[in-house]
Write a protein that holds these residues in place. Structure first.
Motif: not given
Length: 334
Positions: A237-246, A290-303
């Motif tokens: 999901x993160x890869x698709x989102x980043x590719x689309x925005x770029x 729920x904060x831990x699960x919510x920031x997990x996508x951000x951490x992955x997308x960040x890297x």
């Protein structure tokens, strides 16, 4: 060189170590309460220091390029949320509901400052405009992010009242930022001489918030609720989102007739999402469980954004460097 850009940086390794520590030794009881106070203080200090570092002159230098700034703001606060909302039927089945809530939260966040400017500089883009756009995005995020979160997650009770959330963010983040900026004439020299201490506070506060958030999540059964296939789906999901925005920011910059330098600024400022702002805001906006699960996508997308944009910046830089000798040859023949 390109290969080294694909490797995680030290801060990413620290984040992974923090998540592992929170998974094995989560904070609980009295220690968790002390940690909550320490986390709030550290985040306020972080934004105070960012306010003190922000140069008013650098913002004014690029503020006149309004068309570029509109494109960057539209990418950050319109394109990202629209993609997150429109692609939900396709992407949500790949992950759990909580993880997709984290994706929607990621889409509502402001852009980064440091890494966006660093990549624009590396790629030889419009640096003053990048400083202005990235800084403005951070400030706009104080108001826009809670409102967008309220719109995108209208059925998620964990967030609460968006206006109340804006007030909490204003007190915990924007007020220290403003105070730091007002004190800049007196303390900027002192802080510049202590860059190493600034870096420790900068990174340490984020690690502290991540540890607190994941401690709550682990105690509430985060890893038992996130199967390995969901983590693999989150990566996709993160890869698709980043590719689309770029792709869309590059196409938009060229279609609107921006120069190559401006295109670089639009691509790198419009595709970034801020870990520095996102983790503290999640701590304010969402319930601790729920904060831990919510920031997990951000951490992955960040890297992911750091690795991909590092390679992309080098490609831009090589193209610009190759154009210089070619121009010189053409001029000599003339």
């Amino acid at each position: 060189m390109a290969r080294s850009r694909l490797l995680p940086d030290n801060f990413t390794l620290y984040l992974v170590a923090t998540v592992i520590t929170a998974s094995l030794l989560p904070a609980s009881g009295a220690f968790a309460k002390v940690l909550e106070v320490a986390t709030t203080a550290a985040v306020s200090l972080l934004f105070f220091l960012h306010g003190a570092k922000l140069s008013r002159q650098s913002i004014l230098a690029g503020i006149g390029h309004w068309r570029l700034h509109l494109v960057v703001v539209a990418s950050t606060f319109v394109l990202f949320p629209l993609l997150g909302w429109a692609l939900r039927p396709v992407l949500e089945p790949l992950v759990t509901r909580d993880l997709y809530t984290g994706i929607l939260y990621l889409c509502a966040l402001p852009a980064t400052v440091q890494s966006a400017i660093a990549f624009v500089s590396m790629a030889r883009g419009n640096i003053p405009a990048a400083v202005c756009s990235a800084s403005a995005s951070t400030l706009l995020g104080v108001a826009f992010t809670p409102l967008l979160v309220g719109l995108l997650m209208s059925q998620n009770a964990a967030m609460g009242d968006p206006l109340a959330a804006m007030g909490r963010i204003g007190v915990q983040l924007l007020l220290p930022f403003a105070i730091g900026h007002l004190l800049r004439p007196w303390i900027s020299g002192f802080l510049q001489q202590r860059a190493a201490v600034m870096k420790v506070v900068d990174q340490g506060s984020i690690l502290l918030v991540v540890y607190a958030a994941f401690s709550h999540a682990v105690i509430d059964g985060l890893w038992s609720q996130v199967p390995p296939m969901a983590l693999a789906g989150l990566l996709a999901v993160c890869a698709v989102l980043l590719a689309l925005v770029l792709t869309l920011t590059t196409w938009s910059a060229r279609r609107l007739g921006f120069s190559k330098e401006d295109e670089i600024t639009i691509v790198f400022c419009g595709s970034k999402k801020s870990l520095v702002s996102g983790v503290p805001m999640a701590n304010v906006l969402f319930a601790a469980n729920v904060a831990g699960a919510i920031v997990l996508p951000l951490m992955l997308f960040h890297q992911m954004q750091l690795m991909v944009c590092g390679v992309l910046a080098q490609r831009y830089a090589r193209r610009e460097a190759a154009a210089v000798p070619a121009t010189a040859v053409a001029q000599s023949k003339a």
